[in-house]
Motif scaffolding. Structure first.
Motif, PDB file in Angstrom:
ATOM      1  N   MET A 200      -3.618-114.460   1.675  1.00 23.55           N
ATOM      2  CA  MET A 200      -4.612-114.054   2.630  1.00 23.55           C
ATOM      3  C   MET A 200      -3.928-113.809   3.979  1.00 23.55           C
ATOM      4  O   MET A 200      -3.145-114.627   4.445  1.00 23.55           O
ATOM      5  N   VAL A 201      -4.238-112.690   4.608  1.00 22.30           N
ATOM      6  CA  VAL A 201      -3.691-112.340   5.908  1.00 22.30           C
ATOM      7  C   VAL A 201      -4.565-112.965   6.988  1.00 22.30           C
ATOM      8  O   VAL A 201      -5.762-112.729   7.045  1.00 22.30           O
ATOM      9  N   LYS A 202      -3.958-113.793   7.840  1.00 22.83           N
ATOM     10  CA  LYS A 202      -4.697-114.435   8.926  1.00 22.83           C
ATOM     11  C   LYS A 202      -4.663-113.590  10.192  1.00 22.83           C
ATOM     12  O   LYS A 202      -5.606-113.576  10.964  1.00 22.83           O
ATOM     13  N   GLN A 203      -3.539-112.916  10.410  1.00 21.21           N
ATOM     14  CA  GLN A 203      -3.373-112.141  11.634  1.00 21.21           C
ATOM     15  C   GLN A 203      -2.320-111.077  11.404  1.00 21.21           C
ATOM     16  O   GLN A 203      -1.279-111.343  10.824  1.00 21.21           O
ATOM     17  N   ARG A 204      -2.595-109.859  11.877  1.00 20.21           N
ATOM     18  CA  ARG A 204      -1.585-108.812  11.810  1.00 20.21           C
ATOM     19  C   ARG A 204      -0.740-108.913  13.074  1.00 20.21           C
ATOM     20  O   ARG A 204      -1.245-108.828  14.182  1.00 20.21           O
ATOM     21  N   ILE A 205       0.541-109.117  12.888  1.00 21.03           N
ATOM     22  CA  ILE A 205       1.450-109.246  14.025  1.00 21.03           C
ATOM     23  C   ILE A 205       2.007-107.879  14.384  1.00 21.03           C
ATOM     24  O   ILE A 205       1.920-107.435  15.512  1.00 21.03           O
ATOM     25  N   ALA A 206       2.590-107.216  13.423  1.00 20.09           N
ATOM     26  CA  ALA A 206       3.166-105.880  13.593  1.00 20.09           C
ATOM     27  C   ALA A 206       3.659-105.424  12.236  1.00 20.09           C
ATOM     28  O   ALA A 206       3.843-106.226  11.326  1.00 20.09           O
ATOM     29  N   GLY A 207       3.876-104.140  12.107  1.00 20.09           N
ATOM     30  CA  GLY A 207       4.471-103.625  10.886  1.00 20.09           C
ATOM     31  C   GLY A 207       5.954-103.960  10.850  1.00 20.09           C
ATOM     32  O   GLY A 207       6.614-104.042  11.890  1.00 20.09           O
ATOM     33  N   GLU A 208       6.493-104.183   9.653  1.00 16.40           N
ATOM     34  CA  GLU A 208       7.907-104.558   9.523  1.00 16.40           C
ATOM     35  C   GLU A 208       8.852-103.504  10.077  1.00 16.40           C
ATOM     36  O   GLU A 208       9.973-103.821  10.459  1.00 16.40           O
ATOM     37  N   ASP A 209       8.393-102.256  10.133  1.00 13.50           N
ATOM     38  CA  ASP A 209       9.256-101.198  10.630  1.00 13.50           C
ATOM     39  C   ASP A 209       9.154-101.016  12.149  1.00 13.50           C
ATOM     40  O   ASP A 209       9.857-100.203  12.732  1.00 13.50           O
ATOM     41  N   GLU A 210       8.303-101.780  12.807  1.00 14.24           N
ATOM     42  CA  GLU A 210       8.188-101.692  14.264  1.00 14.24           C
ATOM     43  C   GLU A 210       9.324-102.474  14.904  1.00 14.24           C
ATOM     44  O   GLU A 210       9.643-103.590  14.490  1.00 14.24           O
ATOM     45  N   LEU A 211       9.941-101.887  15.936  1.00  9.94           N
ATOM     46  CA  LEU A 211      11.110-102.502  16.570  1.00  9.94           C
ATOM     47  C   LEU A 211      10.842-103.886  17.133  1.00  9.94           C
ATOM     48  O   LEU A 211      11.727-104.742  17.133  1.00  9.94           O
ATOM     49  N   ASP A 212       9.637-104.106  17.635  1.00  8.41           N
ATOM     50  CA  ASP A 212       9.365-105.396  18.263  1.00  8.41           C
ATOM     51  C   ASP A 212       8.788-106.427  17.286  1.00  8.41           C
ATOM     52  O   ASP A 212       8.339-107.484  17.696  1.00  8.41           O
ATOM     53  N   PHE A 213       8.840-106.143  15.984  1.00  7.69           N
ATOM     54  CA  PHE A 213       8.328-107.098  14.997  1.00  7.69           C
ATOM     55  C   PHE A 213       8.951-108.487  15.135  1.00  7.69           C
ATOM     56  O   PHE A 213       8.233-109.480  15.172  1.00  7.69           O
ATOM     57  N   PRO A 214      10.301-108.622  15.234  1.00  7.44           N
ATOM     58  CA  PRO A 214      10.868-109.970  15.352  1.00  7.44           C
ATOM     59  C   PRO A 214      10.362-110.721  16.594  1.00  7.44           C
ATOM     60  O   PRO A 214      10.104-111.919  16.528  1.00  7.44           O
ATOM     61  N   SER A 215      10.197-110.020  17.699  1.00  5.66           N
ATOM     62  CA  SER A 215       9.702-110.674  18.908  1.00  5.66           C
ATOM     63  C   SER A 215       8.254-111.103  18.747  1.00  5.66           C
ATOM     64  O   SER A 215       7.878-112.220  19.122  1.00  5.66           O
ATOM     65  N   ARG A 216       7.449-110.228  18.194  1.00  6.14           N
ATOM     66  CA  ARG A 216       6.035-110.589  17.977  1.00  6.14           C
ATOM     67  C   ARG A 216       5.916-111.759  17.005  1.00  6.14           C
ATOM     68  O   ARG A 216       5.102-112.652  17.194  1.00  6.14           O
ATOM     69  N   TYR A 217       6.725-111.736  15.966  1.00  2.11           N
ATOM     70  CA  TYR A 217       6.709-112.842  14.997  1.00  2.11           C
ATOM     71  C   TYR A 217       7.101-114.159  15.677  1.00  2.11           C
ATOM     72  O   TYR A 217       6.466-115.183  15.480  1.00  2.11           O
ATOM     73  N   ALA A 218       8.151-114.117  16.485  1.00  2.00           N
ATOM     74  CA  ALA A 218       8.597-115.327  17.194  1.00  2.00           C
ATOM     75  C   ALA A 218       7.504-115.841  18.124  1.00  2.00           C
ATOM     76  O   ALA A 218       7.290-117.061  18.221  1.00  2.00           O
ATOM     77  N   CYS A 219       6.802-114.947  18.796  1.00  2.00           N
ATOM     78  CA  CYS A 219       5.734-115.368  19.704  1.00  2.00           C
ATOM     79  C   CYS A 219       4.631-116.113  18.960  1.00  2.00           C
ATOM     80  O   CYS A 219       4.142-117.152  19.417  1.00  2.00           O
ATOM     81  N   VAL A 220       4.250-115.594  17.808  1.00  2.00           N
ATOM     82  CA  VAL A 220       3.201-116.251  17.020  1.00  2.00           C
ATOM     83  C   VAL A 220       3.733-117.533  16.407  1.00  2.00           C
ATOM     84  O   VAL A 220       3.110-118.589  16.501  1.00  2.00           O
ATOM     85  N   ASN A 221       4.903-117.472  15.803  1.00  2.00           N
ATOM     86  CA  ASN A 221       5.463-118.619  15.097  1.00  2.00           C
ATOM     87  C   ASN A 221       5.772-119.788  16.029  1.00  2.00           C
ATOM     88  O   ASN A 221       5.592-120.944  15.661  1.00  2.00           O
ATOM     89  N   TYR A 222       6.263-119.491  17.245  1.00  2.00           N
ATOM     90  CA  TYR A 222       6.665-120.553  18.175  1.00  2.00           C
ATOM     91  C   TYR A 222       5.693-120.717  19.338  1.00  2.00           C
ATOM     92  O   TYR A 222       6.006-121.402  20.308  1.00  2.00           O
ATOM     93  N   GLN A 223       4.533-120.112  19.230  1.00  2.00           N
ATOM     94  CA  GLN A 223       3.467-120.225  20.227  1.00  2.00           C
ATOM     95  C   GLN A 223       3.948-119.884  21.636  1.00  2.00           C
ATOM     96  O   GLN A 223       3.662-120.590  22.604  1.00  2.00           O
ATOM     97  N   ILE A 224       4.698-118.804  21.752  1.00  2.00           N
ATOM     98  CA  ILE A 224       5.152-118.320  23.059  1.00  2.00           C
ATOM     99  C   ILE A 224       3.963-117.632  23.719  1.00  2.00           C
ATOM    100  O   ILE A 224       3.323-116.773  23.116  1.00  2.00           O
ATOM    101  N   PRO A 225       3.646-118.013  24.958  1.00  2.00           N
ATOM    102  CA  PRO A 225       2.445-117.472  25.607  1.00  2.00           C
ATOM    103  C   PRO A 225       2.503-115.965  25.826  1.00  2.00           C
ATOM    104  O   PRO A 225       3.565-115.379  26.001  1.00  2.00           O
TER     105      PRO A 225
END
Length: 192
Positions: A1-26
């Motif tokens: 189940m998808v809880k939240q769409r962060i970004a598409g894997e092919d988007e350049l800022d995917f790793p940053s968006r993932y880190a923000c969600v995963n590590y609760q960066i404001p």
């Protein structure tokens, strides 16, 4: 189940968006309702005037939040080093929502394609950034250092400064290796 769409894997800022969600960066701050009056209030406070000192900042070329500047003067038996740190706290009311949020964030988080600042960009990158040629509130630490590196004296001062130049590491490193300074620096900076 998808809880939240962060970004598409092919988007350049995917790793940053993932880190923000995963590590609760404001997320970035909303724009401030207050503006230049915060700087005016901070500069109106009782401060030692260090605007005549030949301070310079050294950061990456694209740095916006210039939070330190320095100068050094040769003494007969060592050096006097002065380090200025930007003082936005002088305009932030203790225990205000902004103060509590800055305390919660603790520092600026830098990620590829994104940064989450400790303070709103209007403060850290504009009104309180130690940009060259403008008067800014700062905390200045003065060290007296002997020729062999021993700290003989130090003091902290609530001050106002005016940085003379904004240098980058890439610009300054070749000059330091060659024992020279960039020609565009004013004579006071070159002598310090």
């Amino acid at each position: 189940m998808v809880k939240q769409r962060i970004a598409g894997e092919d988007e350049l800022d995917f790793p940053s968006r993932y880190a923000c969600v995963n590590y609760q960066i404001p997320k970035p701050f909303a724009p401030l309702a207050q503006g230049p009056e915060l700087l005016d209030e901070a500069l109106a406070q009782q401060r030692t005037d260090h605007t005549a000192l030949p301070m310079v900042s050294i950061d990456a070329p694209d740095t916006g939040d210039i939070d330190d500047a320095l100068c050094a003067r040769s003494l007969a038996d060592g050096w006097e080093l002065l380090i200025a740190i930007a003082d936005p706290s002088s305009a932030i009311t203790p225990d205000s929502p902004l103060d509590r949020e800055a305390l919660r964030r603790g520092s600026t988080a830098y990620l590829p394609h994104f940064k989450s600042t400790m303070l709103p960009a209007e403060l850290s990158e504009n009104l309180f950034s130690l940009k060259a040629g403008v008067e800014r509130p700062a905390i200045v630490c003065r060290f007296e250092v002997s020729a062999n590196g021993e700290i003989r004296d130090s003091e902290f001062t609530v001050a106002k400064i005016r940085s003379r130049a904004q240098l980058s590491y890439a610009e300054l490193n070749p000059h330091l290796r060659a024992g020279t300074l960039p020609e565009h620096l004013d004579p006071d900076v070159q002598q310090s």
